[in-house]
Design an enzyme around this catalytic site. Structure first.
Site, short mmCIF file in Angstrom:
data_model
loop_
_atom_site.label_atom_id
_atom_site.label_comp_id
_atom_site.label_asym_id
_atom_site.label_seq_id
_atom_site.Cartn_x
_atom_site.Cartn_y
_atom_site.Cartn_z
N CYS A 86 0.87 -1.19 0.00
CA CYS A 86 0.00 0.00 0.00
C CYS A 86 0.90 1.23 0.00
O CYS A 86 2.08 1.14 -0.37
CB CYS A 86 -0.97 -0.03 1.19
SG CYS A 86 -0.18 0.00 2.81
N ASN A 130 2.26 1.45 4.38
CA ASN A 130 2.54 0.18 5.07
C ASN A 130 2.24 0.25 6.57
O ASN A 130 2.90 -0.39 7.38
CB ASN A 130 4.00 -0.27 4.83
CG ASN A 130 4.30 -1.72 5.24
OD1 ASN A 130 5.42 -2.05 5.62
ND2 ASN A 130 3.32 -2.58 5.18
N CYS A 160 -1.46 0.72 7.37
CA CYS A 160 -2.91 0.43 7.49
C CYS A 160 -3.32 -0.80 6.66
O CYS A 160 -3.57 -1.88 7.21
CB CYS A 160 -3.75 1.63 7.07
SG CYS A 160 -3.49 3.11 8.08
N ARG A 161 -3.39 -0.63 5.34
CA ARG A 161 -3.98 -1.69 4.50
C ARG A 161 -3.08 -2.90 4.31
O ARG A 161 -3.51 -4.04 4.48
CB ARG A 161 -4.37 -1.11 3.13
CG ARG A 161 -5.51 -0.13 3.20
CD ARG A 161 -5.64 0.66 1.94
NE ARG A 161 -4.50 1.57 1.74
CZ ARG A 161 -4.27 2.28 0.65
NH1 ARG A 161 -5.08 2.17 -0.38
NH2 ARG A 161 -3.22 3.08 0.59
N SER A 162 -1.81 -2.67 3.90
CA SER A 162 -0.98 -3.85 3.61
C SER A 162 -0.60 -4.65 4.86
O SER A 162 -0.56 -5.88 4.79
CB SER A 162 0.24 -3.50 2.75
OG SER A 162 1.10 -2.60 3.39
N ASP A 199 -8.12 3.84 0.95
CA ASP A 199 -7.18 4.31 1.98
C ASP A 199 -7.98 4.81 3.20
O ASP A 199 -8.75 5.76 3.07
CB ASP A 199 -6.36 5.45 1.36
CG ASP A 199 -5.34 6.01 2.33
OD1 ASP A 199 -5.37 5.64 3.52
OD2 ASP A 199 -4.51 6.83 1.89
P1 4NP Z 1 -1.81 2.80 4.07
O1 4NP Z 1 -2.47 4.15 4.64
O2 4NP Z 1 -1.26 3.14 2.72
O3 4NP Z 1 -2.95 1.87 4.01
O4 4NP Z 1 -0.73 2.42 5.07
C1 4NP Z 1 -1.79 5.35 4.72
C2 4NP Z 1 -0.92 5.58 5.77
C3 4NP Z 1 -0.26 6.79 5.87
C4 4NP Z 1 -0.49 7.77 4.92
C5 4NP Z 1 -1.36 7.55 3.87
C6 4NP Z 1 -2.01 6.33 3.77
N1 4NP Z 1 0.16 9.04 5.04
O5 4NP Z 1 -0.12 9.92 4.23
O6 4NP Z 1 1.01 9.20 5.91
#
Ligand code: 4NP
Length: 164
Positions: free
Chosen positions: A10, A13, A15-17, A127
């Site tokens: 993702c 790294n 939340c989703r992955s 997201d």
């Molecule tokens: P992820 O979510 O891609 O599912 O881990 C996010 C985590 C952090 C951010 C964006 C999406 N950020 O902008 O810091």
């Protein structure tokens, strides 16, 4: 038999992955397949490298029996294309970033995790980072469904390096 390897990717790294990582590992453990299939996760960005999963993602996962607390964020790199048979992105932006990084001649499969899901019309894991708690529940719903489909595919036809 060599292990088949799966990398979930993702943006951050956190939340989703890692959710996909924890859910898929749980499924592998339940089926006694953790010795046959290697799983990892990474982010296309580097902002959260070394950090544990987002507290909201970890709590939502724990509520469903998935423990993400030992995971730490890392950034995807070109080396991952030599190590992973399946590199599965959470959304199209992640996939485009991976396609730019992908070496010519990569012999594995680069695609979207939800290709293995049963929820018609839903192709991306949204997201959840800037939204509320329900976003994390939706991530879990989509990831559980797609990881189940992915494991079914790997265990029926591809749980062997002969295909690579
Ligand atoms: P992820 O979510 O891609 O599912 O881990 C996010 C985590 C952090 C951010 C964006 C999406 N950020 O902008 O810091």
């Amino acid at each position: 038999m060599d292990k088949v390897s799966v990398l979930f990717v993702c943006l951050g790294n956190i939340c989703r992955s890692p959710t996909a990582h924890g859910v898929f590992l749980h499924l592998l453990n339940c089926d006694g397949l953790d010795q046959c299939i290697r799983v990892d996760s990474a982010g296309t960005g580097d902002w959260h490298v070394g950090r544990p999963p987002d507290r909201r993602a970890a709590q939502a996962a724990l509520n469903r029996g998935y423990d993400l607390r030992d995971l730490r964020a890392r950034q995807v790199s070109t080396v991952d294309f030599t190590e992973f048979d399946y590199i599965l992105a959470m959304d199209r932006n992640n996939l485009q970033d991976l396609q730019r990084l992908c070496p010519v001649g990569y012999r594995g499969y680069l695609g979207l995790l939800l290709e293995y899901g049963s929820k018609c019309g839903q192709t991306e894991v949204p997201d959840p980072y800037s939204g509320g708690e329900s976003g994390f529940e939706l991530v879990l719903d989509l990831v559980e469904d797609a990881c189940t489909g992915l494991l079914r595919e790997l265990s029926t036809s591809k749980a062997s390096k002969r295909n690579f």
